[in-house]
Each structure stands twice: as C-alpha cells, then as structure tokens.
Design a protein around this motif. Sequence first.
Motif: not given
Length: 217
Positions: A151-158, A160-167, A184-196
């Motif tokens: 459901r949510l993987e397409p929304v996690t793209a960089q 995407s407006t709602f990528r933070h919530t999806a991750r 860990r994969k999704w938590l790392d994406q949150i940590a590495n996204d400067g806009d989180s």
Amino acid sequence: MSELFDEVNEEVRREQLKKLWDKYSLLIVALVVLIIAGVGGWRGYQYLEAKKAAEASAAFDRAAELSEQNKHSEAEAAFADLAAKAPYGYRTLARLRMAAEVATRDQQAAAKLYDEIAADRSIGRPEQDLARIRAAQLLMETTTYPNMLQRLEPVTAQDSTFRHTARELLALSAWRANDATAARKWLDQIANDGDSPPSLRSRAEALQALLPPAAKS
C-alpha cells in the motif's frame, strides 16, 4: 485636377465597399453575433461556475460543522451528496471527508472508500497518496506488513508529499511484525531525510531504541 482624381478614387472606394458589404454582409453580421454570443456565453459560464463553487463551499462548511457536532451520519450524507454533485475540486475533498465519517462506524468500509480514491487516476497524486495513508492508518492493527508495504511503498518516494508519514507507518508495521531489518530500513530513511519533521525524528529514535542490537544503525 488632383481634387477631381481624389473624388473619383473616393467614389471608387465607396463603390467597392458597397459591393463587398452587399456580398458579405450576412457573413459579417453572423460573425459579430457569434463573437458577442461567445463572450456572453463564456462570462455566463464563469458566473455559473463561481456560483456553484460558492454553494459547494457553503455546503462543505455545513457538513464539517455536523461532523464537529458528532452528527456523523448526517455529515456522511452531506459529504456523499457533495461527492456526487459538487464541482470537481470539492468532489475529491468530499470523498475524503465522507470516508472519514464512515470510519467512525466501520473502519473496514472506510478503508475501501480510501482505496477507491487512491485508485482513481482522475485525481491528483497528493490526494491519492493521502487516501493511501488514511487507509493504512485504519488497517494498521489488522493487516500484515507485506500488505502495508504494498500500500505505502509508492508513497515513500523522495518527491512524495506524505513520504514521512508513510515511512513511519511502515517502520511501525515492520516492528509489530518483528521484522527488525525492515524497521531499520524505514527508520534510517527518516533519519537521513533532512526534511523529516523533528517530532517524527524523535519518535523514530524512540522506536530505534526498541530494536534488537543487531538491527540498530
């Protein structure tokens, strides 16, 4: 002599114009009428569309007030009416709000409504992604991580407006499924996204601390 020639030329021009008018007068008049009708029709259309938008806005506000008063069945009916009859922009908003009202009595039914919005290619991507997020939130407690991922993987793209919530939702779902690697994969994406958002980072760090040592970043 020159004055005589001028008078002759003027007479010739008048005669030519008269012939042109006699030949094309109906066409010219018809063209003018069409232009006037077109301008009037366009202005009339703009007026009607503005009137419809104003009426839809007022109806939307009334439906929202019903929701705030916990009159969910009445609000649901009002949003359903808007979804069927309102101008395009309000139809999508009304569908989203109607699904939210349905969720107060039947979360599975509401998730299906959100899924229908997410699958509707006639609406914008942000609205589709928001519908995916809402459906996933409703199903979080009852569905599997693979389903959430689908459901949510397409929304996690960089982009995407709602990528933070999806991750975050995917990290929580993976954690509930005891899939530390995916979490860990999704938590790392949150940590590495400067806009989180800072609040999201804090929650991600708290969840990270709950993972087994081998799964920590």
